[in-house]
Structures are given as C-alpha cells and as structure tokens.
Write a protein that holds these residues in place. Structure first.
Motif, PDB file in Angstrom:
ATOM      1  N   GLY A  77       0.799  -1.217   0.000  1.00 32.52           N
ATOM      2  CA  GLY A  77       0.000   0.000   0.000  1.00 32.52           C
ATOM      3  C   GLY A  77       0.829   1.262   0.000  1.00 32.52           C
ATOM      4  O   GLY A  77       2.003   1.269  -0.376  1.00 32.52           O
ATOM      5  N   ARG A  78       0.191   2.346   0.413  1.00 32.57           N
ATOM      6  CA  ARG A  78       0.794   3.668   0.454  1.00 32.57           C
ATOM      7  C   ARG A  78       0.920   4.135   1.898  1.00 32.57           C
ATOM      8  O   ARG A  78       0.295   3.557   2.788  1.00 32.57           O
ATOM      9  N   VAL A  79       1.656   5.187   2.118  1.00 34.11           N
ATOM     10  CA  VAL A  79       1.799   5.692   3.487  1.00 34.11           C
ATOM     11  C   VAL A  79       0.457   6.141   4.043  1.00 34.11           C
ATOM     12  O   VAL A  79       0.261   6.195   5.261  1.00 34.11           O
ATOM     13  N   ALA A 104       4.031  13.569  -5.323  1.00 39.05           N
ATOM     14  CA  ALA A 104       4.579  14.646  -4.501  1.00 39.05           C
ATOM     15  C   ALA A 104       5.678  15.368  -5.276  1.00 39.05           C
ATOM     16  O   ALA A 104       6.240  14.843  -6.235  1.00 39.05           O
ATOM     17  N   SER A 105       5.992  16.575  -4.845  1.00 39.46           N
ATOM     18  CA  SER A 105       7.015  17.384  -5.515  1.00 39.46           C
ATOM     19  C   SER A 105       8.408  16.850  -5.201  1.00 39.46           C
ATOM     20  O   SER A 105       8.623  16.079  -4.259  1.00 39.46           O
ATOM     21  N   ALA A 149       4.423   5.009  -3.902  1.00 37.47           N
ATOM     22  CA  ALA A 149       4.788   6.365  -3.475  1.00 37.47           C
ATOM     23  C   ALA A 149       3.713   7.409  -3.754  1.00 37.47           C
ATOM     24  O   ALA A 149       3.882   8.575  -3.380  1.00 37.47           O
ATOM     25  N   TYR A 150       2.614   7.036  -4.400  1.00 36.19           N
ATOM     26  CA  TYR A 150       1.530   7.999  -4.639  1.00 36.19           C
ATOM     27  C   TYR A 150       0.913   8.466  -3.310  1.00 36.19           C
ATOM     28  O   TYR A 150       0.784   7.675  -2.367  1.00 36.19           O
ATOM     29  N   VAL A 151       0.493   9.725  -3.267  1.00 30.26           N
ATOM     30  CA  VAL A 151      -0.147  10.265  -2.057  1.00 30.26           C
ATOM     31  C   VAL A 151      -1.366  11.114  -2.438  1.00 30.26           C
ATOM     32  O   VAL A 151      -1.435  12.299  -2.090  1.00 30.26           O
TER      33      VAL A 151
END
Length: 373
Positions: free
Chosen positions: A74-76, A148-149, A122-124
């Motif tokens: 998953g993601r954070v 993210a940037s 890493a998508y948020v």
C-alpha cells in the motif's frame, strides 16, 4: 498452578485476537538469496481482500514453479496492516493482511522458502487532496493529483513518511526486499523545486524550450531528478539498517529506455547508474503494452548483458497490462507473455517478474508452468 496457567493462556489468546498485528510475522526470506528467481506481484486489492483464497493461489504458484512473491503493502496513507505510528492509515484496522498472505505463500510444495518481498506505492493522492502544497507541479504550473514534488521527496514530510514506512515494514516483516514504486519526478517545476535545482546545479533558472516552458528533457534536469530520488533511497537504506533490517534489499521500480537499455530514463529521475549507487536492485518495467513485439524484452535484456550489467541487481518485470481494445480487454495475450518471459530468460535475466497477478489468466498460468515449472 493449573488455574493460573490457564488464565495466562486465555489472556495471551485474547490479546492476539484483539491485536492480531502483534503476532510474530512469518519468515519471508531465506538467509541466502537464490541465484535465480521467478516471481509474481500481488495487487493491493487482492492483498487486502478478506475473501482472497490464499491456499488456491499457493497451489497456482506451486504448479507454475513460482519461487518469489511481491505483496503490495500500500501507500503511506493506506496501509495493509496496522502501522502503530499511523493507525489512521490502515485499510482495515485490526488486520495484518501481509502476514496472512505470507503465512499461506511462504513455502513451496517441496518445503522451500519462497522469497517474499513488499511493494510500497509512493503515490499520495489523499495527502495532496488535503494539502495541495505537497503536490508536484507540471511545466504549465498545474499541480498533479498523485505525485509529490521533488522538494517533498528531498526534505519534506512526504519523503520523511516514505522513509518511515519502509523502515517500519523492514523491521516488522524482514522481507526479501522492499521495492518503491510509482516514484517519478516528471512534475517537479514548483517554486521549491526550482530552489532545490538551483542549489544543486548553480543555474539561475530552469532550462527552457523554445516556447518558454521548463525543459524536462534537459540533461541537467534528468541528472538532478535522479539525484533527488537517490537521496531518498539512501535515507531509506540507512533507516532500514538502523531498524535492524540490514538484510532486506532495497529496490525501486524504474522506467526504461528501449533504445538505450543501460542508461535508464533520467527525465523521470531514473538514471540507472545513479540509482544503483543508492539501491540494491532496480525493477525494470519491461512493459510492452502491446505497442512493441514481446521479443523485444529479450533484445533489451541482451543489451544489458552485453553492456556488462550486473544482472543479479536487475529484475526484468513483464507487465500484463494492454490496451482495452485487446481481447480479453486490458491484458496481453498468453502468447505475448510466453515470448516476453522466455526471451528475457534466454538472454540472461536471472530474476524475472510477472505483474499483476490479477491479470494472470488460465492460459498465462499454463505458460508459466511451461517456462518455470
């Protein structure tokens, strides 16, 4: 004494039932990694689905000769287990989906340890929706919804959280590897990104195209983007070591340049030489998407071998996604899978991966059994 012992047992069982994530996770890797590996990747939706029949998948893996499995963690902001530092992110509070899957898949029918890795996306998107300032900015000045940037990756809370999550997964599960995916820096033209670029290069401004837009294909931008990602990977490696997970390999999914295989794709931040200085492995997206002949995966692999690449550090990942116009929609035909995987192996790939398992058809399983079983 019997009464006391019984009470202790009841208490321990009650704690494990109430907090199953506190159980000791199953073994996910052998002490010595194998010289060759044949793996499949399991989608997050399958990992977290309580109805997933893991025993049936285990039987499939045995029949196909699969020796490694990569589970999407998953993601954070949306995790496959209760992360004590951020319990609000759990996809299903109180459930350790990674441990459940690993218990079912960890051993082959012969009793050999499968190498079980984890994937961190890493998508948020939820974070960006709540705080758009963390989003990447494209060349037209628009914020993007998923990435993210560069500044966030380099020294912001998004990068910090990614490092923290990788370390937490490594410490808890001790997987064979943790691979970071969906980490691109195409959208890195915000004001904070420019300040970062200027500090790294000494340039006064972005290089620009004839129409005045920032030039994402300029070599200095690609080199800078790759160093930003490498910096994050170095922080992850240090955090894993500090967390007692030095035996866990750190990998990153990368895009490829079909015309120049050893180079990678610096424009996305994926300069292979730079990233191999920070990560243990690269997972190469040898995805043809029906736009290239599947035999080109073998040609690509042969070019890497001819260039002297250390194939033990490169995973050739064959993706099954394809245009919806194909039949069945959205998946490459089994014949293409056979040619892609077979040609990669014949050319010298030591680790071949097929992804995602949700698109593996009956015919695909038969292909893998022929190639790997």
């Amino acid at each position: 004494m019997i009464v006391v012992a019984s009470l202790v047992t009841v208490v321990v069982v009650a704690v494990l039932v109430a907090h199953p994530w506190q159980e000791v996770p199953p073994t996910m890797r052998s002490p010595e990694p194998p010289r060759t590996l044949r793996s499949v990747s399991v989608d997050f939706g399958i990992v977290t689905d309580p109805e997933t029949d893991w025993q049936a998948l285990d039987a499939r893996l045995d029949a196909a000769g699969v020796t490694g499995v990569d589970l999407n963690a998953g993601r954070v902001e949306f995790t496959a287990f209760d992360w004590p530092a951020h319990p609000e992110s759990a996809a299903e509070p109180g459930s350790d989906h990674l441990a459940r899957a690993a218990r079912a898949l960890r051993l082959t029918a012969d009793g050999e340890q499968r190498q079980i890795g984890l994937i961190v996306d890493a998508y948020v998107p939820e974070w960006i929706a709540a705080d758009p300032s963390v989003a990447g900015v494209d060349a037209d000045g628009r914020r993007v919804p998923y990435n993210a940037s560069a500044a966030q990756i380099a020294h912001g809370p998004v990068g910090d959280r990614l490092v923290e999550y990788v370390a937490a997964l490594g410490a808890r599960y001790q997987p064979s590897q943790i691979a970071v995916t969906e980490l691109f820096l195409y959208h890195s033209f915000g004001d904070e990104d420019l300040a970062l670029y200027r500090a790294a290069t000494g340039a006064a401004d972005w290089p620009r195209t004839e129409d005045g837009r920032p030039d994402g294909l300029d070599p200095t931008v690609g080199a800078w983007r790759s160093e930003v990602i490498a910096g994050l990977l170095r922080r992850m490696r240090a955090a894993l070591d500090e967390a007692g997970a030095s035996g866990v390999a750190l990998a990153i999914d990368v895009e490829v340049d079909w015309a120049d295989p050893p180079r990678g794709l610096p424009s996305s931040g994926h300069d292979f030489a730079v990233l191999l200085g920070a990560a243990d492995r690269l997972v190469l997206w040898a995805y043809t998407f029906a736009a290239r002949p599947p035999s080109e995966v073998g040609t690509f692999t042969a070019a890497l071998v001819a260039a002297g690449a250390d194939m033990s550090r490169l995973v050739l990942s064959v993706g099954l996604w394809a245009p919806a116009s194909l039949d069945p929609p959205g998946a490459l035909p089994a014949s293409a899978l056979a040619e892609a995987v077979g040609s990669a192996q014949a050319a010298g790939a030591t680790h071949v991966n097929v992804t995602p398992v949700s698109l593996v058809s009956e015919e695909d399983w038969a292909v893998l059994a022929d190639l790997w079983g």
